[in-house]
Each structure stands twice: as C-alpha cells, then as structure tokens.
Design an enzyme around this catalytic site. Structure first.
Site, PDB file in Angstrom:
ATOM      1  N   HIS A 159      38.991  38.602  50.761  1.00 22.57           N
ATOM      2  CA  HIS A 159      39.134  37.172  51.052  1.00 22.57           C
ATOM      3  C   HIS A 159      40.592  36.835  51.374  1.00 22.57           C
ATOM      4  CE1 HIS A 159      38.165  32.839  50.587  1.00 22.57           C
ATOM      5  NE2 HIS A 159      39.408  32.766  50.132  1.00 22.57           N
ATOM      6  N   GLU A 160      41.493  37.272  50.514  1.00 24.55           N
ATOM      7  CA  GLU A 160      42.908  36.968  50.729  1.00 24.55           C
ATOM      8  C   GLU A 160      43.459  37.713  51.940  1.00 24.55           C
ATOM      9  OE1 GLU A 160      44.126  34.563  49.238  1.00 24.55           O
ATOM     10  OE2 GLU A 160      42.572  34.358  47.703  1.00 24.55           O
ATOM     11  N   HIS A 206      43.105  35.490  54.993  1.00 25.34           N
ATOM     12  CA  HIS A 206      44.189  34.515  55.114  1.00 25.34           C
ATOM     13  C   HIS A 206      45.478  35.189  55.604  1.00 25.34           C
ATOM     14  CE1 HIS A 206      41.831  31.403  53.291  1.00 25.34           C
ATOM     15  NE2 HIS A 206      41.803  31.955  52.085  1.00 25.34           N
TER      16      HIS A 206
END
Length: 356
Positions: free
Chosen positions: A18-19, A22
């Site tokens: 997920h990170e 980003h």
C-alpha cells in the site's frame, strides 16, 4: 506457532505494498519523500537513501509515507525544492499519489490470484448435476444425476457458477441445455420456475431456477499467462463487488454490525488459513488486500478517500478548501475511525470469549 510469522508477513506485506503505491507515484511525479515507514510510532530501525529515511516503527498496525511539503503554508522542507513539495502540485497530481496506495492493494490481489491460477489452474465447482429436486423443471425435462452441463442458451459452461449466473440472468421463458451424459451429447429445453431463495446475506429473493443441485466435485482449468491474467482480473472484480455489497448491506443493517472484525479476527483467520495450506493463505491475503483498498477509499478524512474528496472539491471550486474546515473534518474523521477500530476490537474480544 508458525502462523505468527505468517501473520507478520501477511500484514507487513499488505502495508508495504500500500505504501509502495504512494511512494512510487510520488517519485514518478517528482515529489519529494521524507519518510517511508512500516508501522507507526517510535523508530526501531532504518536507514537513509538519498533524501528519504526508510524505517521500521514500533506499532505494526499500519504505515505511512511522509511527503515533502504536505502542509500548504510550508515553502521549504528540509532542502527540497519548491517543485518537489506536495502541496505546490496541482490537485490531480496529489490525487494520483493518494489513490496509488489503494490501487496497489487491488494490484496485489490481482497478482496473487494470477500467480495462483498460473501455478495451480483456475479451480471451481464442476457443472455436474448431483441432485434433482422433486417435480423440478429439470427432472421433468429429462435431466439426470451425473449429467455434465456443457452450455445453456449457447453460453459455454465451465464452472457451476457460470451455470447459476446464466440461469439467473436469462430473460427467456425456455432455456436450451446441452449436456454430456456418459460421453453422449444430449439437448433439453427447460422452462425455469421462479422461487424464493435466501442469498448469502440472508435476504429473501426471487430467482429463476431449474431444480438442480451441484455434485460438489471440483474442476481445474489450466491457463496460460494472458488468459490467467484476465481470469485473475475477473476474480478480483468479483471479490470487490462482493465486499462493496457487504458494506452496503451492513449500512442497511441487513448484515449485523457484530460481524465487523479487527486485528484479533484477522489474526485468527490467518491462523486458520495458514493451517490449511499456502494456497488458502494466499487467497485470504488477496481478499484482505481488496478489503484494505476499499476501506482506504471510503470518503472519511484521515483516510485516502477523505483526501481524494478534499482534492476533488478543490478542483471543482478552483481554490483550496478552508483550512479550519479541513482540520475540523479531519478530527471528526479520526474520531470516527478510532471509534470504529474500538468497536471492531470489542467485537473481537466478545467473539473470542464466546467461543471458549
């Protein structure tokens, strides 16, 4: 206790991916990244590479990517140039960076499903008749136990789910079945009848049925890379729709609120799937990854969906939103999220105690 390692790997992998979304989106757009952290709170270990500090933090229930210039009033940020500051970028740049995290959760689920399909084939219930209901349309038409359904109304049937979906979506009064009976191809015309059934949420629905029950036999179809990728995408979409429907049913109070679970329930589920084998654990990981992606897309301030809402409004209004209003909304969103987490953990404790 190997399931504890599985729990750490699964949770850490979901957070990392997920990170990573980003992070990669920010770097591709030339936005500076100050910190990439797995976990919250105090730093346990880490290193610097370029302008970014990569770290492992104490509290493992999440992670974060700290971008240069996330506060609008900051003109400089630890040596980053004006061009590298997040809030100096147009809203659509910021929306890409924010949306990339949840999108990567869906990508991870797709990759897992794709890997499973390539290595093990696509599995499902075989479209084989295991039982006929008394006085059912299929029985009257001549269908027999053991018949393998090949097509309905010209639609190829591979798995039992294809059979059920074709019957339910059909608008015809009569359905043309082609079946394989001990190597012989036979054709039947069956007129479905509408019955009241219970769906997976316990609701009473009316659906056309022909009165056949699956044998329970499984079936595996080997697929190449491209077909496997398409099948994995379809499976990801199917699970996403199911989870979205579950969320809607929960809001409508069809699904009870005590079904909401937190980290304890996730740990217990990972333990169960780990004991069943790697394949089941991977499938569950994909399911949780989709859940995480959808959760982060909810329009709640402090979540990615809340930031997307703010940036969308900024695009529509063509000016930044009032900072006091954003701060108040963020505090309310944080309170809502913490309340939801507390409720989920409370459900976990009650569920655990009642099972003993």
């Amino acid at each position: 206790m190997s399931w504890i390692v599985d729990f750490i790997v699964v949770l850490g992998g979901l957070i990392f991916f997920h990170e990573l979304g980003h992070f990669l989106a920010a770097r591709m757009l030339g936005i500076g990244v100050k910190t990439f952290s797995l976990g919250f709170g105090p730093r346990i270990a880490g290193f610097n590479w370029g302008a970014t500090n990569y770290r492992l933090s104490l509290i493992p229930l999440g992670g974060y990517v700290s971008l240069a210039g996330e506060e609008r009033e900051m003109s400089e940020d630890n040596g980053f140039t004006e061009k590298e500051l997040f809030m100096s970028r147009p809203p659509w740049h910021r929306m890409i960076v924010v949306a990339a995290g949840p999108i990567f959760n869906f990508v991870l689920a797709w990759l897992i499903f794709w890997g499973i399909i390539i290595s093990n084939g696509q599995m499902g219930l075989a479209p084989t008749v295991g039982q006929l209901q008394p006085d059912s349309p299929a029985l009257k038409a001549g269908i027999e136990v053991g018949d393998k359904v090949l097509s309905i109304e010209g639609h190829k049937i591979i798995f039992w789910s294809d059979l059920a979906q074709t019957i339910q979506n059909s608008k015809s009064d009569t359905l043309d079945f082609v079946v394989d009976r001990d190597g012989n191809i036979k054709e039947f015309s069956i007129k479905p009848q509408v019955q009241e059934l219970k769906n997976i949420f316990g609701e009473t629905i009316r659906r056309p049925v022909v009165g056949i029950v699956a044998s329970g036999d499984s079936k595996t179809i080997e697929m190449d890379g491209l077909n496997g990728a398409v099948a994995a995408a379809e499976q990801t979409w199917t699970v996403t729709k199911l989870i979205c429907t579950s969320i809607v049913k929960m809001v409508e109070r069809v699904v009870p609120m005590d079904s909401i679970g937190g980290p304890i329930m996730i740990a217990q589920a990972i333990k169960q799937q780990s004991e069943r084998g790697l394949l089941e654990l991977l499938q569950f990981t994909a399911f949780i990854s989709i859940n995480l992606g959808l959760l982060n897309l909810l329009p709640i301030p402090v979540l990615d969906g809340g930031h997307l809402l703010f940036f969308s409004l900024e695009t529509i209004l063509r000016k930044p939103l009032n900072e006091k209003l954003q701060a108040a909304a963020t505090r309310m969103g944080l309170l809502l999220l913490l309340s939801l987490m507390a409720f989920a953990i409370f459900n976990d404790i009650v569920r655990t105690m009642s099972s003993k």
